[in-house]
Design an enzyme around this catalytic site. Structure first.
Site, mmCIF file in Angstrom:
data_model
loop_
_atom_site.group_PDB
_atom_site.id
_atom_site.type_symbol
_atom_site.label_atom_id
_atom_site.label_comp_id
_atom_site.label_asym_id
_atom_site.label_seq_id
_atom_site.Cartn_x
_atom_site.Cartn_y
_atom_site.Cartn_z
ATOM 1 N N LYS A 196 8.287 -28.604 7.711
ATOM 2 C CA LYS A 196 9.472 -27.762 7.625
ATOM 3 C C LYS A 196 9.028 -26.362 7.225
ATOM 4 O O LYS A 196 8.592 -26.128 6.100
ATOM 5 C CB LYS A 196 10.453 -28.339 6.603
ATOM 6 C CG LYS A 196 11.692 -27.481 6.440
ATOM 7 C CD LYS A 196 12.723 -28.156 5.559
ATOM 8 C CE LYS A 196 13.896 -27.238 5.309
ATOM 9 N NZ LYS A 196 14.904 -27.854 4.449
ATOM 10 N N LYS A 249 10.498 -29.125 12.165
ATOM 11 C CA LYS A 249 11.681 -28.278 12.085
ATOM 12 C C LYS A 249 11.273 -26.840 11.822
ATOM 13 O O LYS A 249 10.403 -26.629 10.975
ATOM 14 C CB LYS A 249 12.537 -28.818 10.932
ATOM 15 C CG LYS A 249 13.752 -28.045 10.597
ATOM 16 C CD LYS A 249 14.417 -28.684 9.419
ATOM 17 C CE LYS A 249 15.535 -27.763 8.971
ATOM 18 N NZ LYS A 249 15.940 -27.989 7.642
HETATM 19 C C1 PBG Z 1 18.280 -28.365 3.075
HETATM 20 C C2 PBG Z 1 18.287 -28.163 4.537
HETATM 21 C C3 PBG Z 1 18.286 -26.963 5.269
HETATM 22 C C4 PBG Z 1 18.414 -27.322 6.608
HETATM 23 C C5 PBG Z 1 18.445 -28.709 6.660
HETATM 24 N N1 PBG Z 1 18.348 -29.211 5.372
HETATM 25 C C6 PBG Z 1 18.288 -25.558 4.827
HETATM 26 C C7 PBG Z 1 17.136 -24.935 4.178
HETATM 27 O O1 PBG Z 1 16.062 -25.493 4.025
HETATM 28 O O2 PBG Z 1 17.344 -23.795 3.730
HETATM 29 C C8 PBG Z 1 18.530 -26.360 7.756
HETATM 30 C C9 PBG Z 1 19.192 -26.897 8.959
HETATM 31 C C10 PBG Z 1 19.674 -25.895 9.945
HETATM 32 O O3 PBG Z 1 19.376 -24.694 9.885
HETATM 33 O O4 PBG Z 1 20.395 -26.324 10.844
HETATM 34 N N2 PBG Z 1 17.113 -28.040 2.422
#
Ligand code: PBG
Length: 332
Positions: A196, A249
């Site tokens: 991520k 992601k």
């Molecule tokens: C929570 C989370 C996030 C997303 C999914 N789970 C946001 C982040 O890390 O700031 C992002 C998903 C999206 O942009 O559709 N941590």
């Protein structure tokens, strides 16, 4: 020298192209994200994500029927609580908004695969994904693990088939697996947000979840998108700690990472077409600048081609509908 031509099979006919083509998207590849909020009669569109809404439990019930009828069979819940505090207690409250959404969904559609995103950022007053050391403002990795595991267990008990930790703390998968196993949830799967990146593509999500960090950013725990090797290390750790499904992601800008991780690790892969990707396509489509269905289909097919089996996408219900329409058309 032999003249190189386009392959004959592409020239001949659409039927031949369909016969030989490699990659397809199916409804059972799709996972649909849903934002749930407290209150009643709430169905509020998220300004930066036209077509995506906040649902309270009563309106969720109506929406779930649409989702079920579309053929989509997997949803991932994100909770937006009324009350936030320094330790994100809403995330592990057995009566929290996601826990209640899970119970409702499993009660109405026992066959719907329910995934719970596990993180503290939607529940903390400071918007970070873990607890903060008041003195230095840093996220405390090890102190956060116990809270995340508590959230995972609470969601598993409420009906989640899969828990999906998105916090990026070190050691969370192993910690969570142990707590789940010790408490009778051996069959709850863990979908690890293994890779991520600290991405600007999450902007609209943070509006939707009201989870933008109040100070600093997430670069001390999310990954540096200039790097690829970190992706392999992060994934190897999650695999060794017991992850069942791996995720990369964001989606489209990270196909190279998806392909590398997919080739290297023998676990099913998920790609997340995140909020910013959705918002860009939607904005262009609403302006009439692109063909929405064609662009979305191409984007998610590219994710499958790069190695994903599953795709989390805000377009899931639309894609399922488009697939159904095509099937009906083919039968005519
Ligand atoms: C929570 C989370 C996030 C997303 C999914 N789970 C946001 C982040 O890390 O700031 C992002 C998903 C999206 O942009 O559709 N941590």
């Amino acid at each position: 020298m032999e003249l190189i031509r386009r392959p004959r099979r592409l020239r001949v006919s659409q039927a031949i192209r369909d016969l030989v083509h490699e990659t397809d998207i199916h409804t059972n590849d799709l996972i649909y994200p849903i934002f749930v909020v407290e209150g009643e009669h709430v169905r509020t569109e998220i300004p930066s994500m036209p077509g995506i809404y906040h649902y309270s439990l009563d309106t969720l019930e109506t929406h779930l029927k649409e989702v079920w009828d579309s053929g989509v069979r997997a949803v991932i819940f994100f909770g937006v609580p009324d009350h936030k505090d320094a330790v994100g207690s809403g995330a592990y409250d057995d009566n929290g908004i996601v826990q209640r959404a899970l119970r409702l969904t499993k009660g109405l559609y026992p066959q719907m695969i329910c995934i719970a995103d596990i993180c503290l950022c939607e529940y903390t007053s400071h918007g970070h994904c873990g607890v903060i050391d008041g003195a230095c403002g840093k996220v405390l990795n090890d102190e956060t693990l116990a809270l995340l595991a508590k959230a995972a267990l609470s969601c598993a008990k409420a009906g989640a088939d899969i828990v999906a930790p998105s916090d990026m703390m070190d050691g969370r998968i192993g910690y969570m697996r142990k707590v789940l196993d010790e408490n009778g949830c051996e069959d709850t799967l863990i979908m690890a947000y293994s890779v991520k990146y600290a991405s600007a593509f999450y902007g609209p999500f943070r509006d939707a979840a009201d989870s933008a960090p109040a100070f600093g950013d997430r670069r001390s725990y999310q990954m540096d998108w200039r790097n690829k090797k970190d992706a392999i290390v992060e994934t190897a750790l999650d695999v060794s700690e017991g992850a069942d499904i791996l995720m990369v992601k964001p989606g489209l800008p990270y196909l190279d990472i998806l392909k590398t991780v997919s080739d290297k690790f023998m676990l099913p892969m998920c790609s997340y077409q995140v909020s910013g990707e959705y918002a860009m396509i939607k904005a262009a489509a609403l302006n009439g600048w692109i063909d929405e269905k064609a662009v979305v289909t191409e984007a998610v097919t590219a994710m499958k081609r790069a190695g994903a089996k599953m795709i989390i996408t805000y377009y899931a219900v639309d894609i399922a509908r488009w697939l159904k329409e095509e099937e009906a058309y083919d039968k005519e």
